[in-house]
Design a protein around this motif. Structure first.
Motif, PDB file in Angstrom:
ATOM      1  N   LEU A 116       0.831  -1.207   0.000  1.00 27.86           N
ATOM      2  CA  LEU A 116       0.000   0.000   0.000  1.00 27.86           C
ATOM      3  C   LEU A 116       0.862   1.252   0.000  1.00 27.86           C
ATOM      4  O   LEU A 116       0.608   2.232   0.714  1.00 27.86           O
ATOM      5  CB  LEU A 116      -0.977  -0.017   1.182  1.00 27.86           C
ATOM      6  CG  LEU A 116      -1.984  -1.170   1.163  1.00 27.86           C
ATOM      7  CD1 LEU A 116      -3.015  -0.994   2.276  1.00 27.86           C
ATOM      8  CD2 LEU A 116      -2.675  -1.290  -0.185  1.00 27.86           C
ATOM      9  N   TYR A 125       0.525  -7.966  19.704  1.00 28.40           N
ATOM     10  CA  TYR A 125       0.622  -6.693  18.972  1.00 28.40           C
ATOM     11  C   TYR A 125       0.408  -5.542  19.933  1.00 28.40           C
ATOM     12  O   TYR A 125      -0.489  -5.609  20.785  1.00 28.40           O
ATOM     13  CB  TYR A 125      -0.459  -6.703  17.882  1.00 28.40           C
ATOM     14  CG  TYR A 125      -0.922  -5.371  17.345  1.00 28.40           C
ATOM     15  CD1 TYR A 125      -0.367  -4.842  16.178  1.00 28.40           C
ATOM     16  CD2 TYR A 125      -1.957  -4.663  17.956  1.00 28.40           C
ATOM     17  CE1 TYR A 125      -0.824  -3.639  15.646  1.00 28.40           C
ATOM     18  CE2 TYR A 125      -2.413  -3.456  17.432  1.00 28.40           C
ATOM     19  CZ  TYR A 125      -1.844  -2.943  16.289  1.00 28.40           C
ATOM     20  OH  TYR A 125      -2.299  -1.762  15.771  1.00 28.40           O
ATOM     21  N   VAL A 134       1.216  -7.555   3.640  1.00 30.42           N
ATOM     22  CA  VAL A 134       0.883  -6.309   2.959  1.00 30.42           C
ATOM     23  C   VAL A 134       1.770  -5.134   3.337  1.00 30.42           C
ATOM     24  O   VAL A 134       2.056  -4.278   2.496  1.00 30.42           O
ATOM     25  CB  VAL A 134      -0.633  -5.997   3.117  1.00 30.42           C
ATOM     26  CG1 VAL A 134      -1.026  -5.838   4.549  1.00 30.42           C
ATOM     27  CG2 VAL A 134      -1.057  -4.783   2.317  1.00 30.42           C
ATOM     28  N   THR A 135       2.260  -5.074   4.564  1.00 32.26           N
ATOM     29  CA  THR A 135       3.177  -3.980   4.917  1.00 32.26           C
ATOM     30  C   THR A 135       4.593  -4.225   4.398  1.00 32.26           C
ATOM     31  O   THR A 135       5.437  -3.327   4.463  1.00 32.26           O
ATOM     32  CB  THR A 135       3.298  -3.815   6.449  1.00 32.26           C
ATOM     33  OG1 THR A 135       3.609  -5.100   7.012  1.00 32.26           O
ATOM     34  CG2 THR A 135       2.040  -3.261   7.072  1.00 32.26           C
ATOM     35  N   GLN A 176      -7.190  -4.565   0.312  1.00 32.14           N
ATOM     36  CA  GLN A 176      -6.431  -4.346   1.547  1.00 32.14           C
ATOM     37  C   GLN A 176      -6.581  -2.900   2.017  1.00 32.14           C
ATOM     38  O   GLN A 176      -6.708  -2.642   3.217  1.00 32.14           O
ATOM     39  CB  GLN A 176      -4.943  -4.674   1.319  1.00 32.14           C
ATOM     40  CG  GLN A 176      -4.667  -6.134   0.978  1.00 32.14           C
ATOM     41  CD  GLN A 176      -4.764  -7.077   2.175  1.00 32.14           C
ATOM     42  OE1 GLN A 176      -4.517  -6.670   3.313  1.00 32.14           O
ATOM     43  NE2 GLN A 176      -5.148  -8.315   1.931  1.00 32.14           N
ATOM     44  N   HIS A 177      -6.528  -1.966   1.083  1.00 28.18           N
ATOM     45  CA  HIS A 177      -6.690  -0.554   1.433  1.00 28.18           C
ATOM     46  C   HIS A 177      -8.051  -0.335   2.090  1.00 28.18           C
ATOM     47  O   HIS A 177      -8.167   0.369   3.106  1.00 28.18           O
ATOM     48  CB  HIS A 177      -6.559   0.299   0.168  1.00 28.18           C
ATOM     49  CG  HIS A 177      -6.619   1.769   0.395  1.00 28.18           C
ATOM     50  ND1 HIS A 177      -7.801   2.450   0.523  1.00 28.18           N
ATOM     51  CD2 HIS A 177      -5.639   2.699   0.534  1.00 28.18           C
ATOM     52  CE1 HIS A 177      -7.554   3.737   0.727  1.00 28.18           C
ATOM     53  NE2 HIS A 177      -6.238   3.911   0.729  1.00 28.18           N
ATOM     54  N   VAL A 195      -8.099  -1.915   5.613  1.00 28.39           N
ATOM     55  CA  VAL A 195      -7.296  -1.123   6.561  1.00 28.39           C
ATOM     56  C   VAL A 195      -8.060   0.127   6.987  1.00 28.39           C
ATOM     57  O   VAL A 195      -8.179   0.422   8.184  1.00 28.39           O
ATOM     58  CB  VAL A 195      -5.930  -0.749   5.944  1.00 28.39           C
ATOM     59  CG1 VAL A 195      -5.232   0.333   6.779  1.00 28.39           C
ATOM     60  CG2 VAL A 195      -5.046  -1.984   5.811  1.00 28.39           C
ATOM     61  N   THR A 196      -8.613   0.865   6.034  1.00 29.55           N
ATOM     62  CA  THR A 196      -9.279   2.116   6.399  1.00 29.55           C
ATOM     63  C   THR A 196     -10.615   1.844   7.097  1.00 29.55           C
ATOM     64  O   THR A 196     -10.991   2.572   8.012  1.00 29.55           O
ATOM     65  CB  THR A 196      -9.475   3.010   5.161  1.00 29.55           C
ATOM     66  OG1 THR A 196     -10.111   2.258   4.125  1.00 29.55           O
ATOM     67  CG2 THR A 196      -8.126   3.495   4.629  1.00 29.55           C
ATOM     68  N   ALA A 248      -3.563   0.299  12.089  1.00 29.90           N
ATOM     69  CA  ALA A 248      -4.529  -0.625  11.473  1.00 29.90           C
ATOM     70  C   ALA A 248      -3.858  -1.415  10.352  1.00 29.90           C
ATOM     71  O   ALA A 248      -4.079  -2.624  10.198  1.00 29.90           O
ATOM     72  CB  ALA A 248      -5.737   0.140  10.937  1.00 29.90           C
ATOM     73  N   TYR A 249      -3.037  -0.732   9.571  1.00 27.74           N
ATOM     74  CA  TYR A 249      -2.273  -1.394   8.486  1.00 27.74           C
ATOM     75  C   TYR A 249      -1.429  -2.523   9.076  1.00 27.74           C
ATOM     76  O   TYR A 249      -1.401  -3.648   8.570  1.00 27.74           O
ATOM     77  CB  TYR A 249      -1.395  -0.310   7.849  1.00 27.74           C
ATOM     78  CG  TYR A 249      -0.592  -0.634   6.607  1.00 27.74           C
ATOM     79  CD1 TYR A 249      -0.987  -1.586   5.674  1.00 27.74           C
ATOM     80  CD2 TYR A 249       0.575   0.102   6.336  1.00 27.74           C
ATOM     81  CE1 TYR A 249      -0.228  -1.806   4.520  1.00 27.74           C
ATOM     82  CE2 TYR A 249       1.323  -0.099   5.189  1.00 27.74           C
ATOM     83  CZ  TYR A 249       0.926  -1.061   4.289  1.00 27.74           C
ATOM     84  OH  TYR A 249       1.677  -1.271   3.153  1.00 27.74           O
ATOM     85  N   ILE A 282      -3.709  -5.513  10.278  1.00 23.85           N
ATOM     86  CA  ILE A 282      -4.220  -6.297   9.142  1.00 23.85           C
ATOM     87  C   ILE A 282      -3.075  -7.094   8.504  1.00 23.85           C
ATOM     88  O   ILE A 282      -3.253  -8.243   8.081  1.00 23.85           O
ATOM     89  CB  ILE A 282      -4.891  -5.381   8.098  1.00 23.85           C
ATOM     90  CG1 ILE A 282      -6.112  -4.681   8.697  1.00 23.85           C
ATOM     91  CG2 ILE A 282      -5.264  -6.160   6.838  1.00 23.85           C
ATOM     92  CD1 ILE A 282      -7.186  -5.619   9.196  1.00 23.85           C
ATOM     93  N   ALA A 332      -4.115   1.458  -5.272  1.00 22.92           N
ATOM     94  CA  ALA A 332      -4.441   2.161  -4.030  1.00 22.92           C
ATOM     95  C   ALA A 332      -3.282   2.076  -3.040  1.00 22.92           C
ATOM     96  O   ALA A 332      -2.780   0.990  -2.773  1.00 22.92           O
ATOM     97  CB  ALA A 332      -5.693   1.548  -3.412  1.00 22.92           C
ATOM     98  N   THR A 333      -2.881   3.214  -2.501  1.00 20.75           N
ATOM     99  CA  THR A 333      -1.887   3.234  -1.436  1.00 20.75           C
ATOM    100  C   THR A 333      -2.394   4.120  -0.302  1.00 20.75           C
ATOM    101  O   THR A 333      -3.416   4.789  -0.429  1.00 20.75           O
ATOM    102  CB  THR A 333      -0.513   3.773  -1.915  1.00 20.75           C
ATOM    103  OG1 THR A 333      -0.532   5.205  -1.941  1.00 20.75           O
ATOM    104  CG2 THR A 333      -0.135   3.222  -3.274  1.00 20.75           C
ATOM    105  N   LEU A 334      -1.648   4.110   0.791  1.00 15.78           N
ATOM    106  CA  LEU A 334      -2.004   4.934   1.948  1.00 15.78           C
ATOM    107  C   LEU A 334      -1.293   6.288   1.931  1.00 15.78           C
ATOM    108  O   LEU A 334      -1.384   7.044   2.890  1.00 15.78           O
ATOM    109  CB  LEU A 334      -1.679   4.178   3.246  1.00 15.78           C
ATOM    110  CG  LEU A 334      -2.516   2.917   3.485  1.00 15.78           C
ATOM    111  CD1 LEU A 334      -1.922   2.074   4.606  1.00 15.78           C
ATOM    112  CD2 LEU A 334      -3.969   3.278   3.801  1.00 15.78           C
TER     113      LEU A 334
END
Lengths: 341, 341, 341, 341
Positions: free
Chosen positions: B105, B136, B214-215, C265-266, C269-270, C283-284, C287, D112-114
């Protein structure tokens, strides 16, 4: 800058099949001219329409490159400049093929399908250097077509970063098999140096190539090629760049193809901003309207896109010469060499 | 099959950062058990939330692997079987981060944009092996969440073909950084051998990982890991495969993500057709309705997809044991080791 | 909330082949239950292994949907909630096919190659609802395999925004042909409303489907389906979301597949950050370690990925009920309906 | 062929924002010339650098097109030929912008990104038709650059097949927002007819555009445009094609970008094989070496690539005139119109 002319013709066992992981075949110095022979991507063993690559080639040992050359004084963080003075076909013929599961209009080992592969077939072209043409012969009829001879190198690169060795068929940040028709005589290529000596190599001569190299092979030929070498100390280059008399060009090699496009455009925008002093978004705007995007290859293990802008649009906003004018100096050196021969 | 237990704990300078291009650290034989220590992907230097990787890590020297190990008798064309007997976190904490221009992301060096990177931040997890959880801690509030401890290795591979050396962060046909949560204790990994001795290495332990990572980083941890080694002579494996007690799994690593999917599904279809004798389209049909597609990573230099089918659906149509039953034998060897300890 | 039970069984000419561009077949109100019949993706004309779709189907009129239904009071900016109470196969057989140039392991009209298409073939499955299985029959041998019956709908959506009408085969922000096995009975689907009345429709029942739907078709069946309808006023939903008793799920439909992954995923997360009050990067992070990414389809005109997280990990950090608890209320309504029947 | 000159200037409410789903604004006949006004992609409301689109535009109602026009006699299976006689900027200024989450060097709603979006900014260009230039003004400095005026239309298309209506911003098989600089005066566009009357529309004039349209917007301008219309009965066209005096061009619009490339190359290969009688692989070979691949857009909801070959290489192998010479006839008609004015 003292300039030696180095002649190098590799023997049968001297070719490299990777960038990285190989000792240098020769030391050269900034300012030197190198006259070298490069073999075609099939190692010269496809010589008639009966020589199917799957029979006569020794996979994965395709796409031999001449080198690597160790550039004295080159260190990580520098930029290597290679100016292509001359690219001359070494034979009066060239070959090309369809390959099973290679090319853009076929499934491949990564775009994997359950379909049968396309037929493997070889085409042999006549190369008429005097007339400046290559001659296509249809394989299933008597038709021929003359196309302009437009020699180029598909492959040029340095040893990659991070201790990697990459097959010569792969283009990436170290250069490699970019397969862009923009890489012709009169052009300077800039490559970021990752290891001491840079360890550059050159191969995969094409008498000409369509944009995208859609079958996976161009009009493949051995070449007699002359390059002038220079070094820009302490200046890095993130992705291979090219400079002609008229234009600046950035490359990107990745998958999917839009990422190759993004890399090349991002580099040209930030490079242009740096040379002109324009705000980044102003440079983005200028490239968006003035730029070109010549396709390299859409067949290799990474795809290659090129972003291109005419220098005149950058000089209009006060751009400095790229890399402090290296291209002009090497261009003059090349012209002097050609006229003195 | 004689079985030695080899203990190997690398010193500070003993880690590898590439697959290929490195001499073996130890020789092992088919049938051996290896108990090894693997460091986390940050080389163990991210130890608190103040240790930002961009400050404490030495790029590109990330993702150290333990090895390579030379398997006596392994030759190109063979298949190496690595059975993961145990994967145990070596510390009571683990770390993870957002990285500038890495992750799904965010824009990256290849999905290049002109936007600012995300903030770099470190999270530290508690690892409670007795309770079977990791904990976490939110970075901007006091919230905590317990998640199941589910140890796995992100990275396992052999030396690549064609003389290549690849950064350990890259997954491809040789294995590497596949980052699939399916690679846990009790699972056998099959890897095609490309060079004499196979030269396998293992690293990048995760206490757990979400699908897709994803991160760009999982719950990263040093591990004490035990693997059992075997060799299937004269049988190739095109892409890494996994076998659990219940399922067969094929992997594919490529970009775009659909190509990783295609590779993994193509391999599972043709593998299943071979084991069952089903017509290829009949195997395609069966996998289409019975198969799963657990996502590996969508962040590394190649993305990884896994295609998975329960063995019971293949044995229903008369499937032979994969690789002549290697998994069952290594599984028994592993159980024997664990019970004798 | 008053609740009517509306029975709707379309006649031959009543099916829709687009989302948008069609008048409603029926008005319903929030709180209503609708019992409807949906035809299979072939329009019910593929009834034996001799009925090749290219002969018996009328392209592009595939994938008929039942509806659209006009939800009284629905306006752009609202969210429609559709809770699937029951999905029951309407026949004791189901069919599936390979289609020329459709599916993941073939070239297609967009991934265009010059290769021959795969053979078109039909498989007919037995559906044994009492035993809870479907039975695969190999086409080139006598083998059969029993697979769990696991009914779902491939297609559910509303009229798109911006005056568009889209073929029912396409998934996008309005829903459509997402082909995710997560869409089963007991699940609530949330769809952003784009036009007055929402105009939702449902179709493409599957007795079961593998992840990715790799051949391009699942175990295709007509269904008797019951849904409960509700409306969340003044709350938008950017991409289709799902909620089960245990999990929250976001979808993304796009090409390449990594973009479908990014969207899903976006959104998760949001959405999670909003429900929990966690900082976005927190949150990112959560997830990334706790999430799953079940693949929908990798064959349709857009690909679909799903991002999924167990509710318990969000309630651990104080998450509010999604959409103020609509799922629980509709779930109760569904249970009441089923028990009263 | 009788030829009427039809003048059409839309009123404020007459523009269309979709292809399909709209009644015709006018009937025309094959052989007619139409002189029309087209508004810019912002609907003419971005008139200064203070007019940020997010404030002054009404999303998603961007990219208005003029039409649709009903071509009498056009039926599904026919091909519509639209010859662009003249494309003349209607004002002495043009505008362009960066848009939040739109463009190639930014994350978008699908990629999509953050990250934070790029700054939204407007640039206003001077248009000097007499001098044949547009003038760029940097936004953060006083620099200006003159670029050649090179008018084109980004958007041209017909009503889609299968009852679809698509936003005018989307390019696909029906045409739409292809954004290729190849679509300039002197060029004929061929579009497959999907509905009675074809229902074509035109918009999105650009005073010029770089290849790829990397910021997401070109030098956007209202245009006074003249097109000549013709119809080829009973001949289909799978994807939009272009013909200039010198070249044949096929387009493909899809994601990822390599699929757009594949579609365009596949169509040019099969079209060339049909016109020349060359064996398919012989045509593939000829296009591979002789072809160009000018990039259209890498920013819209589908990306557009163009495959191009000089006619002289096809006539060298006996190619017939495309569509039986329609381009030459319309070209003559256009010249006659221009000289008679």
């Amino acid at each position: 800058m003292a300039s030696d002319l180095i002649e190098y013709r590799p023997g049968a066992g001297d070719y490299a099949y990777t960038f990285g992981g190989r000792p240098a075949v020769r030391h050269v110095r900034p300012g030197d001219l190198i006259s070298m022979y490069t073999e075609d991507c099939f190692g010269g063993v496809v010589r008639s329409t009966d020589d199917l690559p799957s029979r006569v080639c020794n996979f994965p040992f395709l796409n031999p490159v001449t080198g690597p050359f160790h550039v004295d004084g080159a260190e990580p963080g520098d930029t290597l400049a290679l100016h292509f003075v001359e690219i001359a076909p070494a034979r009066d013929w060239a070959v090309t093929t369809t390959l099973p599961h290679f090319g853009a209009l076929t499934s491949t080992h990564t775009t994997a399908t359950l379909q049968e592969p396309l037929e493997e077939r070889v085409w042999k072209y006549d190369v008429d250097a005097a007339a400046g043409v290559v001659r296509y012969h249809a394989s299933r009829s008597g038709h021929t077509v003359e196309l302009p001879l437009s020699p180029m190198h598909g492959t040029v690169g340095v040893a990659p970063a991070a201790g990697e060795a990459r097959m010569t068929i792969t283009p990436d940040a170290h250069g490699g098999n970019m397969d862009t028709p923009e890489l012709r005589a009169g052009v300077t290529v800039y490559l970021g140096v990752n290891v001491d000596g840079a360890l550059f190599a050159i191969g995969d001569g094409h008498c000409r190539q369509g944009e995208g190299e859609v079958t996976g092979a161009a009009v493949e030929a051995a070449m007699n090629t002359v390059v002038a070498v220079d070094l820009i100390k302490g200046v890095g280059t993130p992705w291979p760049r090219l400079e002609s008399d008229d234009a600046l060009l950035s490359t990107g090699s990745a998958r999917p193809l839009e990422d190759a496009f993004r890399i090349s455009q991002h580099d040209l925008v930030t490079w242009s901003a740096g040379l002109t002093g324009l705000d980044t978004l102003d440079a983005y705007q200028l490239i968006a309207q003035a730029g070109q995007a010549p396709v390299g290859n859409v067949v290799d293990t990474n795809y290659t896109m090129v972003a291109k802008v005419a220098k005149k649009y950058l000089t209009a906003v006060g751009a400095a010469a790229a890399y402090d004018g290296v291209h002009e100096r090497l261009r003059a050196l090349g012209r002097q060499y050609l006229s003195s021969r």
